[in-house]
Design an enzyme around this catalytic site. Structure first.
Site, mmCIF file in Angstrom:
data_model
loop_
_atom_site.group_PDB
_atom_site.id
_atom_site.type_symbol
_atom_site.label_atom_id
_atom_site.label_comp_id
_atom_site.label_asym_id
_atom_site.label_seq_id
_atom_site.Cartn_x
_atom_site.Cartn_y
_atom_site.Cartn_z
ATOM 1 N N TRP A 345 67.410 62.619 7.608
ATOM 2 C CA TRP A 345 68.666 61.854 7.511
ATOM 3 C C TRP A 345 68.366 60.414 7.113
ATOM 4 C CZ3 TRP A 345 70.715 58.469 11.798
ATOM 5 C CH2 TRP A 345 69.715 58.119 12.714
ATOM 6 N N ASP A 346 67.084 60.026 7.203
ATOM 7 C CA ASP A 346 66.635 58.691 6.816
ATOM 8 C C ASP A 346 67.130 58.332 5.406
ATOM 9 O OD1 ASP A 346 65.063 59.937 8.774
ATOM 10 O OD2 ASP A 346 63.278 58.789 8.299
ATOM 11 N N GLU A 472 65.868 61.146 20.143
ATOM 12 C CA GLU A 472 65.247 62.462 20.346
ATOM 13 C C GLU A 472 64.615 62.611 21.724
ATOM 14 O OE1 GLU A 472 62.690 62.864 16.933
ATOM 15 O OE2 GLU A 472 64.377 63.417 15.646
ATOM 16 N N LYS A 575 64.415 56.618 22.487
ATOM 17 C CA LYS A 575 63.407 56.540 21.428
ATOM 18 C C LYS A 575 63.811 55.564 20.330
ATOM 19 C CE LYS A 575 61.034 59.441 18.038
ATOM 20 N NZ LYS A 575 60.939 60.735 17.381
ATOM 21 N N GLN A 576 65.109 55.566 20.002
ATOM 22 C CA GLN A 576 65.598 54.779 18.870
ATOM 23 C C GLN A 576 67.112 54.620 19.040
ATOM 24 O OE1 GLN A 576 64.493 58.542 16.758
ATOM 25 N NE2 GLN A 576 65.692 57.582 15.142
HETATM 26 C C1 BGC Z 1 62.821 60.005 14.184
HETATM 27 C C2 BGC Z 1 63.883 60.606 13.298
HETATM 28 C C3 BGC Z 1 63.457 60.476 11.870
HETATM 29 C C4 BGC Z 1 62.072 61.079 11.652
HETATM 30 C C5 BGC Z 1 61.547 60.826 10.255
HETATM 31 C C6 BGC Z 1 61.490 60.696 13.900
HETATM 32 O O1 BGC Z 1 60.491 60.117 14.677
HETATM 33 O O2 BGC Z 1 63.136 60.188 15.530
HETATM 34 O O3 BGC Z 1 65.104 59.942 13.490
HETATM 35 O O4 BGC Z 1 64.376 61.124 11.049
HETATM 36 O O5 BGC Z 1 61.168 60.488 12.552
HETATM 37 O O6 BGC Z 1 61.470 59.463 9.981
#
Ligand code: BGC
Length: 740
Positions: A345-346, A472, A575-576
């Site tokens: 989704w980035d 996540e 996490k984010q």
């Molecule tokens: C992140 C995701 C991201 C993926 C690729 C993961 O560590 O939690 O949001 O899409 O990395 O960058």
């Protein structure tokens, strides 16, 4: 923030430099000094090999293998086979012997080691002196990938001696590369050699794709040469007694047949270009001159961040600029094997804005990638017992490739991200034809999926049960606020588009269906506490046990390697950004107070284990006038790889988060917002900077925003732009100054 920088790259505005060989950091340097041109990417490894941590990786966009089928008997909805980008070939396989001793800088006595990657040309150079028993031998290795002829890679080796040294060089093409440490990804290799030149063709084991490479070598002095062909590698052995400077210049042309339609004929059909090293390098310099004129970000008074942001822009441009609609942007670009080359989704959420304001054709191609893979997203929705289209969490070709079922089956941010990307693209470009030609079909199918996957709970509220949002660290929750909010906006936008342009398309959307979408949006449960102004990340988040993230020792990172898997998930550490993420994407929907309350609650709980995280925090911190914090997070975002904050740059660059560093300047300090119909610019400046500037291409106009203490100067060429600057509606043309 618990993370710390590991600095060893010398600061410079237009390059990265490693002064002195940092052997233990060699794999990190290989990632940092990666070259790419979208077609191909090659890590900055030492072509002659070195006894040091290393991943000799060279990748071609869209060249992949199916993963072994391990899930034949798996439960429904869990993918049966994934796929991954292959480490394809070592096109600059080199071995060098000096007086019969192998050159290996991990072992030999060396002096004056330096490597440099120049952002103005894309030239990567490495130089050092070897001290042998008889004297000194100086080496300069250079290489670059052509930005104008994407199939061309150039390599040059210059050797200078202070005594008559016996030198032997093998220069060839090697298909016996390792992928994740495993041997042999090619079924067979056909090769041929004549004199110094040779060619080789490989075929992938499972996907019927072909790669043909042609080597052409020129020497500065005559030398004894012989051809060497051995199974997977082919090339030339060159021997000479050197008394003066000797130069070997090699040009490799590589051609990929992704569909298998050309097959072995690739060797005969493809014509390598005859452009010389010197001319190709000039072409690259011209390419980058134009590129920087249009896209540079200048920071005055902060050399480290200046280097950081240019490194980010340079690497992003190398990874993707829209040469083929089948290309996408892997989380690690073409710089390593972690994340298997997959796009996430980035792409729509973090990378698309850069292209929207620098290269709209490329932005459109990124969305067309999703349009062209819509059928696969529909198949995926069916596998999940849903309707419509569910876009994959990780993919190279449109199929879901993530074998962690919790992510593949429970994360819907790729689907809502595509919908957001379409809306964003149309707002910025005004290209409503894209909507009727492609966008509305995707919106309709995404909304169908979201409607069928969502449910009305016992209380009559609509939402998503058993899902994972962007955070996540919360695996399977109800009413993840991000998922619910983004789905609500997707439904609303879909309905709005059909109300406006429904008569221009024939997509079979019924009135009842559109009404049902509106009902889902209206009844969507958004967990929110009016008193505190806090959105609850999911039902029950506020009751989770608390972890003080600032007390986690640095040696515990990356957490996935140091904490048991389940330990990560049972507390309120995130996490984010999750709540903060939708508050940024749809910033216009929220008040300053709401943003402040949520930032102050969620930021201290965030561990930034995803590299996508710091820039989002920085952008919001800027908006909330927390300027010191904004700068601190920007330093993390812009130098995430240069200073190896997450201790995993050795596996490849965080390519999609380097796009987020661009967002950080433009949306953060620049205060740009583009989620509404009018462009907003609301700049601020960190205390320690004397000034900065950035450029946007918007509706056929070039906009330069130059920010200094107390004022912003906006220059528009090519027409006029209606925007809201520093809170005032204005029509911008020529040069306008604003007090900030
Ligand atoms: C992140 C995701 C991201 C993926 C690729 C993961 O560590 O939690 O949001 O899409 O990395 O960058």
């Amino acid at each position: 923030m618990a993370k710390q920088a590991e600095k060893y790259i010398t600061t410079d505005g237009w390059s990265i430099v490693e002064d002195g060989f940092h052997k233990e950091r060699n794999a990190v340097s290989e990632s940092l000094f990666s070259l790419g041109n979208e077609y191909c990417g090659i890590r900055g490894y030492m072509e002659e090999g070195a006894s040091a941590p290393s991943l000799q990786g060279c990748y071609f966009n869209g060249v992949y293998e199916w993963a072994e089928k391990t899930n034949e008997t798996a439960y429904r909805g869990i993918i049966k086979r994934g796929h991954y980008m292959v480490n394809a070939v070592n096109p600059i396989k080199t071995e060098i012997y000096i007086d019969k001793v192998k050159l290996d800088i991990g072992v030999c006595k060396i002096q004056n080691f330096k490597r440099k990657l120049d952002f103005k040309s894309g030239l990567y150079m490495r130089s050092f002196t070897v001290i042998t028993e008889k004297g000194k031998v100086n080496f300069v290795f250079s290489r670059f990938l052509s930005m104008t002829d994407c199939r061309s890679l150039y390599q040059r080796i210059e050797i200078d001696v202070d005594y008559a040294a016996d030198i032997e060089i093998f220069a060839g093409l090697d298909f016996a590369v390792k992928h994740w440490g495993k041997d042999g990804r090619w079924t067979k290799v056909k090769s041929s050699a004549e004199g110094l030149n040779c060619s080789a063709l490989g075929k992938t084991q499972s996907t019927n794709q072909y790669l043909a490479c042609f080597q052409n070598i020129e020497l500065s002095h005559p030398a004894k040469t012989e051809t060497v062909e051995s199974g997977y590698s082919v090339g030339a052995k060159i021997s000479a007694k050197l008394k003066e400077k000797f130069t070997l210049t090699k040009h490799v042309s590589s051609f990929v047949d992704k569909t298998g339609k050309v097959g072995e004929k690739l060797l005969k059909n493809c014509k390598p270009s005859a452009i010389s090293y010197g001319d190709a390098l000039k072409d690259n310099e011209n390419y980058y001159k134009k590129f920087w004129e249009a896209s540079d970000i200048e920071i005055v008074g902060d050399e480290e961040n200046q280097q950081g942001i240019r490194f980010c822009i340079f690497q992003l441009q190398q990874t993707y600029h829209g040469i083929e609609p089948t290309d996408n942007i892997g989380a690690k670009g073409l710089t390593g094997e972690a994340y298997s080359g997959h796009a996430f989704w980035d792409t729509e959420t973090y990378c698309l804005p850069y292209f929207l304001f620098n290269n709209q054709a490329a932005a459109k191609d990124l969305l067309l990638f999703r349009y062209n893979t819509l059928d696969k997203a529909k198949e995926r929705a069916k596998e999940l017992d849903c309707e419509g289209a569910c876009y994959p969490i990780a993919t190279l070709n449109g199929n879901e490739a993530c074998d962690l079922w919790q992510h593949a089956s429970l994360q819907f941010q790729p689907s809502t991200g595509v919908a957001y990307g379409i809306m964003h693209y149309v707002n910025v470009t005004g290209d409503t034809k894209f909507l009727t030609d492609y966008g509305m079909e995707m919106l309709l199918e995404i909304s169908r999926f979201l409607r069928s996957r969502g449910e009305y709970g016992a209380d009559g509220r609509f939402g998503y049960f058993c899902v994972m949002g962007p955070d996540e660290f919360q695996m399977m929750v109800n009413h993840n606020c991000y998922t619910n909010y983004m789905a609500k906006k997707t439904f609303e936008y879909t309905v709005q588009c059909f109300e406006k342009y429904g008569d221009k398309v024939n997509l079979g959307a019924t009135k009842e269906e559109l009404k049902a979408f509106s009902d889902c949006a209206e009844k969507m449960y958004i967990p929110y506490d009016k008193k505190t102004k806090l959105f609850e990340q999911h039902d029950g988040f506020f009751r989770l046990p608390h972890v003080e993230v600032k007390d986690i020792p640095i040696t515990d990172f990356p957490l996935y390697h140091h904490w048991s898997y389940d330990r990560i998930y049972r507390n309120d550490m995130i996490k984010q950004p999750d709540v903060l993420m939708f508050m940024l994407l749809y910033g216009g929907d929220f008040t300053f107070e709401q943003k402040k309350a949520n930032y102050e609650y969620y930021e201290p709980r965030c561990i930034h284990e995803s590299s996508l995280s710091p820039s989002v925090h920085s952008i919001l911190a800027s908006e909330l006038k927390k300027h010191g914090e904004a700068l601190k997070f920007f330093g993390f975002a812009s130098r995430l790889d240069l200073d190896d904050y997450n201790r995993n740059t050795c596996e490849g660059l965080h390519t999609t988060s380097i796009a987020a560093a661009w967002l950080n300047i433009v949306y953060g300090f620049g205060g740009v917002r583009s989620d509404g119909e009018k462009l907003i610019i609301n700049p601020s400046i960190p205390d320690i900077w004397q000034g900065y500037s950035f450029k946007l291409n918007y509706r056929n106009c070039n906009i330069t925003v130059k920010v200094q203490k107390g004022k912003a100067t906006i220059t528009v060429s090519g027409g006029s732009v209606n925007a809201i600057v520093c809170g005032k509606e204005t029509s911008l043309s020529g040069v306008t100054e604003f007090a900030i």
